[in-house]
Design a protein around this motif. Sequence first.
Motif, PDB file in Angstrom:
ATOM      1  N   GLN A  16       2.855  -7.247   9.521  1.00 37.08           N
ATOM      2  CA  GLN A  16       4.243  -6.709  10.340  1.00 37.08           C
ATOM      3  C   GLN A  16       5.012  -5.769   9.675  1.00 37.08           C
ATOM      4  OE1 GLN A  16       6.122 -10.568  11.194  1.00 37.08           O
ATOM      5  NE2 GLN A  16       4.835 -11.121  12.796  1.00 37.08           N
ATOM      6  N   ASN A  17       4.843  -5.761   8.494  1.00 35.51           N
ATOM      7  CA  ASN A  17       5.774  -4.732   7.652  1.00 35.51           C
ATOM      8  C   ASN A  17       4.910  -3.710   7.241  1.00 35.51           C
ATOM      9  OD1 ASN A  17       8.799  -5.906   7.027  1.00 35.51           O
ATOM     10  ND2 ASN A  17       7.392  -7.551   7.003  1.00 35.51           N
ATOM     11  N   GLY A  18       4.144  -3.229   7.957  1.00 40.24           N
ATOM     12  CA  GLY A  18       3.142  -2.006   7.772  1.00 40.24           C
ATOM     13  C   GLY A  18       2.160  -2.024   6.616  1.00 40.24           C
ATOM     14  N   LEU A  19       1.584  -3.218   6.318  1.00 36.83           N
ATOM     15  CA  LEU A  19       0.539  -3.306   5.241  1.00 36.83           C
ATOM     16  C   LEU A  19      -0.739  -2.799   5.985  1.00 36.83           C
ATOM     17  CD1 LEU A  19      -0.525  -3.697   2.156  1.00 36.83           C
ATOM     18  CD2 LEU A  19      -0.913  -5.976   2.922  1.00 36.83           C
ATOM     19  N   ASP A  20      -1.554  -2.040   5.572  1.00 36.40           N
ATOM     20  CA  ASP A  20      -2.828  -1.503   5.974  1.00 36.40           C
ATOM     21  C   ASP A  20      -3.825  -2.550   5.828  1.00 36.40           C
ATOM     22  OD1 ASP A  20      -5.410   0.176   5.724  1.00 36.40           O
ATOM     23  OD2 ASP A  20      -4.109   1.200   6.718  1.00 36.40           O
ATOM     24  N   ASP A  21      -4.747  -2.884   6.860  1.00 37.13           N
ATOM     25  CA  ASP A  21      -5.626  -3.719   6.591  1.00 37.13           C
ATOM     26  C   ASP A  21      -6.617  -3.515   5.292  1.00 37.13           C
ATOM     27  OD1 ASP A  21      -5.011  -5.311   8.872  1.00 37.13           O
ATOM     28  OD2 ASP A  21      -6.303  -4.243  10.400  1.00 37.13           O
ATOM     29  N   SER A  22      -6.890  -2.405   5.127  1.00 31.18           N
ATOM     30  CA  SER A  22      -7.612  -1.985   3.843  1.00 31.18           C
ATOM     31  C   SER A  22      -7.151  -2.587   2.458  1.00 31.18           C
ATOM     32  CB  SER A  22      -7.945  -0.420   3.676  1.00 31.18           C
ATOM     33  OG  SER A  22      -6.677   0.332   3.491  1.00 31.18           O
ATOM     34  N   LEU A  23      -5.811  -2.931   2.545  1.00 31.95           N
ATOM     35  CA  LEU A  23      -5.308  -3.293   1.200  1.00 31.95           C
ATOM     36  C   LEU A  23      -4.779  -4.645   1.371  1.00 31.95           C
ATOM     37  CD1 LEU A  23      -2.746  -0.257   0.991  1.00 31.95           C
ATOM     38  CD2 LEU A  23      -4.753  -0.684  -0.477  1.00 31.95           C
ATOM     39  N   MET A  24      -5.128  -5.240   2.278  1.00 32.18           N
ATOM     40  CA  MET A  24      -4.658  -6.687   2.574  1.00 32.18           C
ATOM     41  C   MET A  24      -5.440  -7.526   1.081  1.00 32.18           C
ATOM     42  SD  MET A  24      -2.939  -8.785   4.225  1.00 32.18           S
ATOM     43  CE  MET A  24      -2.531  -7.819   5.707  1.00 32.18           C
ATOM     44  N   ALA A  25      -6.678  -7.443   1.116  1.00 32.27           N
ATOM     45  CA  ALA A  25      -7.442  -8.110   0.186  1.00 32.27           C
ATOM     46  C   ALA A  25      -6.881  -7.864  -1.322  1.00 32.27           C
ATOM     47  CB  ALA A  25      -8.952  -7.677  -0.063  1.00 32.27           C
ATOM     48  N   THR A  26      -6.693  -6.654  -1.523  1.00 32.19           N
ATOM     49  CA  THR A  26      -6.047  -6.237  -2.802  1.00 32.19           C
ATOM     50  C   THR A  26      -4.598  -7.023  -3.177  1.00 32.19           C
ATOM     51  OG1 THR A  26      -6.802  -4.031  -2.811  1.00 32.19           O
ATOM     52  CG2 THR A  26      -4.941  -4.195  -4.149  1.00 32.19           C
ATOM     53  N   VAL A  27      -3.858  -7.102  -1.991  1.00 30.84           N
ATOM     54  CA  VAL A  27      -2.651  -7.943  -2.283  1.00 30.84           C
ATOM     55  C   VAL A  27      -2.609  -9.214  -2.378  1.00 30.84           C
ATOM     56  CG1 VAL A  27      -0.065  -8.158  -0.965  1.00 30.84           C
ATOM     57  CG2 VAL A  27      -1.289  -5.854  -1.185  1.00 30.84           C
ATOM     58  N   THR A  28      -3.416  -9.875  -1.225  1.00 32.46           N
ATOM     59  CA  THR A  28      -3.692 -11.251  -1.296  1.00 32.46           C
ATOM     60  C   THR A  28      -4.342 -11.643  -2.367  1.00 32.46           C
ATOM     61  OG1 THR A  28      -5.312 -11.254   0.375  1.00 32.46           O
ATOM     62  CG2 THR A  28      -3.316 -11.467   1.150  1.00 32.46           C
ATOM     63  N   LEU A  90      15.226  -2.997  -7.804  1.00 34.27           N
ATOM     64  CA  LEU A  90      15.275  -1.646  -7.707  1.00 34.27           C
ATOM     65  C   LEU A  90      15.730  -0.774  -9.221  1.00 34.27           C
ATOM     66  CD1 LEU A  90      16.677  -1.320  -3.976  1.00 34.27           C
ATOM     67  CD2 LEU A  90      14.461  -0.794  -4.899  1.00 34.27           C
ATOM     68  N   THR A  91      16.501  -1.770  -9.843  1.00 41.04           N
ATOM     69  CA  THR A  91      17.267  -1.175 -11.099  1.00 41.04           C
ATOM     70  C   THR A  91      16.654  -1.613 -12.207  1.00 41.04           C
ATOM     71  OG1 THR A  91      18.813  -3.036 -11.346  1.00 41.04           O
ATOM     72  CG2 THR A  91      19.597  -1.387  -9.830  1.00 41.04           C
ATOM     73  N   GLY A  92      15.678  -2.756 -12.117  1.00 42.99           N
ATOM     74  CA  GLY A  92      15.050  -3.298 -13.341  1.00 42.99           C
ATOM     75  C   GLY A  92      16.036  -3.918 -14.202  1.00 42.99           C
ATOM     76  N   GLU A  93      17.250  -4.227 -13.839  1.00 43.27           N
ATOM     77  CA  GLU A  93      18.360  -5.255 -14.497  1.00 43.27           C
ATOM     78  C   GLU A  93      17.978  -6.672 -14.584  1.00 43.27           C
ATOM     79  OE1 GLU A  93      22.034  -4.007 -13.114  1.00 43.27           O
ATOM     80  OE2 GLU A  93      21.800  -1.844 -13.547  1.00 43.27           O
ATOM     81  N   LEU A  94      18.406  -7.558 -15.312  1.00 44.43           N
ATOM     82  CA  LEU A  94      18.534  -8.644 -15.245  1.00 44.43           C
ATOM     83  C   LEU A  94      19.074  -9.424 -14.152  1.00 44.43           C
ATOM     84  CD1 LEU A  94      19.208  -9.445 -19.322  1.00 44.43           C
ATOM     85  CD2 LEU A  94      16.858  -9.303 -18.156  1.00 44.43           C
ATOM     86  N   LEU A 115       5.036  -4.192  -5.242  1.00 43.41           N
ATOM     87  CA  LEU A 115       5.631  -3.405  -4.066  1.00 43.41           C
ATOM     88  C   LEU A 115       5.815  -2.198  -4.768  1.00 43.41           C
ATOM     89  CD1 LEU A 115       8.053  -5.790  -2.914  1.00 43.41           C
ATOM     90  CD2 LEU A 115       5.935  -5.276  -1.962  1.00 43.41           C
ATOM     91  N   ASP A 116       5.778  -1.676  -6.173  1.00 41.94           N
ATOM     92  CA  ASP A 116       5.623  -0.212  -6.607  1.00 41.94           C
ATOM     93  C   ASP A 116       4.661   0.441  -6.504  1.00 41.94           C
ATOM     94  OD1 ASP A 116       8.549  -0.799  -7.286  1.00 41.94           O
ATOM     95  OD2 ASP A 116       7.863  -1.793  -9.027  1.00 41.94           O
ATOM     96  N   LYS A 122       4.729   2.011   2.509  1.00 42.27           N
ATOM     97  CA  LYS A 122       5.253   1.583   4.018  1.00 42.27           C
ATOM     98  C   LYS A 122       5.904   0.387   3.893  1.00 42.27           C
ATOM     99  CE  LYS A 122       2.401   3.065   7.513  1.00 42.27           C
ATOM    100  NZ  LYS A 122       1.419   2.811   8.293  1.00 42.27           N
ATOM    101  N   VAL A 123       5.255  -0.412   3.443  1.00 42.55           N
ATOM    102  CA  VAL A 123       5.797  -1.922   3.255  1.00 42.55           C
ATOM    103  C   VAL A 123       7.159  -1.811   2.506  1.00 42.55           C
ATOM    104  CG1 VAL A 123       5.634  -4.226   2.117  1.00 42.55           C
ATOM    105  CG2 VAL A 123       3.410  -2.872   3.355  1.00 42.55           C
ATOM    106  N   LYS A 124       7.218  -1.077   1.373  1.00 48.03           N
ATOM    107  CA  LYS A 124       8.474  -1.064   0.564  1.00 48.03           C
ATOM    108  C   LYS A 124       9.513  -0.416   1.590  1.00 48.03           C
ATOM    109  CE  LYS A 124      10.080   0.894  -3.716  1.00 48.03           C
ATOM    110  NZ  LYS A 124       9.807   1.391  -4.997  1.00 48.03           N
ATOM    111  N   ILE A 125       9.333   0.480   2.309  1.00 49.78           N
ATOM    112  CA  ILE A 125      10.341   0.990   3.361  1.00 49.78           C
ATOM    113  C   ILE A 125      10.811  -0.107   4.290  1.00 49.78           C
ATOM    114  CG2 ILE A 125      10.790   3.092   4.770  1.00 49.78           C
ATOM    115  CD1 ILE A 125      10.845   3.849   1.948  1.00 49.78           C
TER     116      ILE A 125
END
Length: 197
Positions: A16-28, A90-94, A115-116, A122-125
């Motif tokens: 729903q947040n734009g993850l391409d099917d080809s990347l699903m296995a990489t993420v999960t 986003l800032t990398g702060e504690l 997410l970086d 697309k998911v990050k945006i």
Amino acid sequence: MTLVCQLEDFKRYLKQNGLDDSLMATVTRQAKPLRLVADEVLLHQGRRQEFAYFISAGLLKACHYNDKGAPLVKEYYFEQELCFLYGSWLTGELAQYQIEVMQEANVVRLPLALLDDPRLHKVKISLLSQQLIYKEQKEAFLLLHTPEQRYLHLLEHRPIWLDRLNNQQLAYYIGISPVSLSRLKARLAGESNVAVC
């Protein structure tokens, strides 16, 4: 809820947040389903944030503990939401806030470093857009409405909050004392009884 169901919920959320099917296995492959108990701390205040938590069942919160140990709640997170601190990410702060389990929960833990990855742009945006809209709505909710209007808004648009949060948690979120909230509820209940007669 089974671990397989948790992962399926998470996959739907990513899609729903734009993850391409080809990347699903990489993420999960890097996602880890977890069962959590109430009062478990997922991120300690003052530590570096490494993970996001997709909630399949249960309730989490982000809060800041002041010098006296009193919690100031930033946000509550319910089912089908992704819980993490955007500012720290986003800032990398504690982390200025602590993320805790309020009610037994089933979550999927995801390394935020994913997410970086430019392939997940697309998911990050999508996540950032949702967060910006939510922040704008929350500011309007708190700044432009009376406590009564805030309560009525939650009653109409977020009934799960009223079902799952106790009076104290709800009162502090809308910016009044628990006693004031009890009075407000009693007054509104009285008005609705009069309207029915």
